[in-house]
Design a protein around this motif. Structure first.
Motif, mmCIF file in Angstrom:
data_model
loop_
_atom_site.group_PDB
_atom_site.id
_atom_site.type_symbol
_atom_site.label_atom_id
_atom_site.label_comp_id
_atom_site.label_asym_id
_atom_site.label_seq_id
_atom_site.Cartn_x
_atom_site.Cartn_y
_atom_site.Cartn_z
ATOM 1 N N ALA A 173 0.834 -1.198 0.000
ATOM 2 C CA ALA A 173 0.000 0.000 0.000
ATOM 3 C C ALA A 173 0.871 1.252 0.000
ATOM 4 N N CYS A 174 1.976 1.224 0.743
ATOM 5 C CA CYS A 174 2.882 2.377 0.796
ATOM 6 C C CYS A 174 3.515 2.644 -0.562
ATOM 7 N N LYS A 175 3.809 1.591 -1.292
ATOM 8 C CA LYS A 175 4.426 1.756 -2.614
ATOM 9 C C LYS A 175 3.482 2.460 -3.582
ATOM 10 N N LYS A 176 2.177 2.346 -3.339
ATOM 11 C CA LYS A 176 1.196 2.990 -4.209
ATOM 12 C C LYS A 176 0.881 4.416 -3.762
ATOM 13 N N ALA A 177 1.383 4.819 -2.594
ATOM 14 C CA ALA A 177 1.132 6.154 -2.067
ATOM 15 C C ALA A 177 1.995 7.180 -2.822
ATOM 16 N N GLU B 185 4.590 10.925 0.709
ATOM 17 C CA GLU B 185 4.046 10.221 1.871
ATOM 18 C C GLU B 185 4.668 8.839 2.071
ATOM 19 N N ARG B 186 5.378 8.356 1.072
ATOM 20 C CA ARG B 186 5.851 6.971 1.075
ATOM 21 C C ARG B 186 6.777 6.654 2.251
ATOM 22 N N ASN B 187 7.738 7.528 2.533
ATOM 23 C CA ASN B 187 8.702 7.261 3.603
ATOM 24 C C ASN B 187 8.009 7.168 4.958
ATOM 25 N N ALA B 188 7.109 8.110 5.223
ATOM 26 C CA ALA B 188 6.376 8.086 6.499
ATOM 27 C C ALA B 188 5.496 6.851 6.591
ATOM 28 N N CYS B 189 4.910 6.474 5.482
ATOM 29 C CA CYS B 189 4.056 5.280 5.450
ATOM 30 C C CYS B 189 4.870 4.027 5.785
#
Length: 126
Positions: free
Chosen positions: A88-92, A96-100
């Motif tokens: 899911a983070c990779k699709k953000a 926002e990806r690092n925080a996710c």
């Protein structure tokens, strides 16, 4: 003009204070991540589809007999949740990806730390 400025500042401070008070009184809801097949690795989703087509696997109905088996199952589930969160983070969006990813790792570490206590609590008889 000076009086109007003072009144406006006071009104803004009052509005800000009441907003913060309302927010503070609102119960904190845990963040829930919706889970769907879109978050599952395509290879795993394909394997799952084949298994589901054959009916429920017998392993779904076998209890873990020992605490070690329960711990392995729990670790496997926590690891799968981490993988779904990473997908899911990779699709953000990039910002926002690092925080996710950091949040996903933190949840994983917290869950793994609590896993031993959960398994120990299940082994007790009432």
């Amino acid at each position: 003009m000076r009086i109007l400025s003072t009144v406006l500042r006071g009104a803004c401070a009052c509005l800000l204070g009441s907003t913060m008070l309302a927010h503070a009184q609102t119960p904190i809801q845990p963040q829930t991540q919706t889970s769907s097949d879109a978050l599952v690795d395509p290879a795993a989703a394909s394997k799952q589809a084949r298994e589901i087509a054959q009916g429920d696997p017998a392993r779904w109905y076998r209890e873990d007999a020992t605490s070690q088996a329960r711990m392995r199952t729990l670790q496997k589930e926590i690891g799968a949740a981490l993988q779904e969160a990473r997908n899911a983070c990779k699709k953000a969006p990039g910002a926002e990806r690092n925080a996710c990813m950091q949040e996903a790792r933190a949840v994983y570490q917290r869950d793994m730390a609590q896993a031993k206590a959960r398994v120990a609590g299940q082994g007790e008889t009432p």
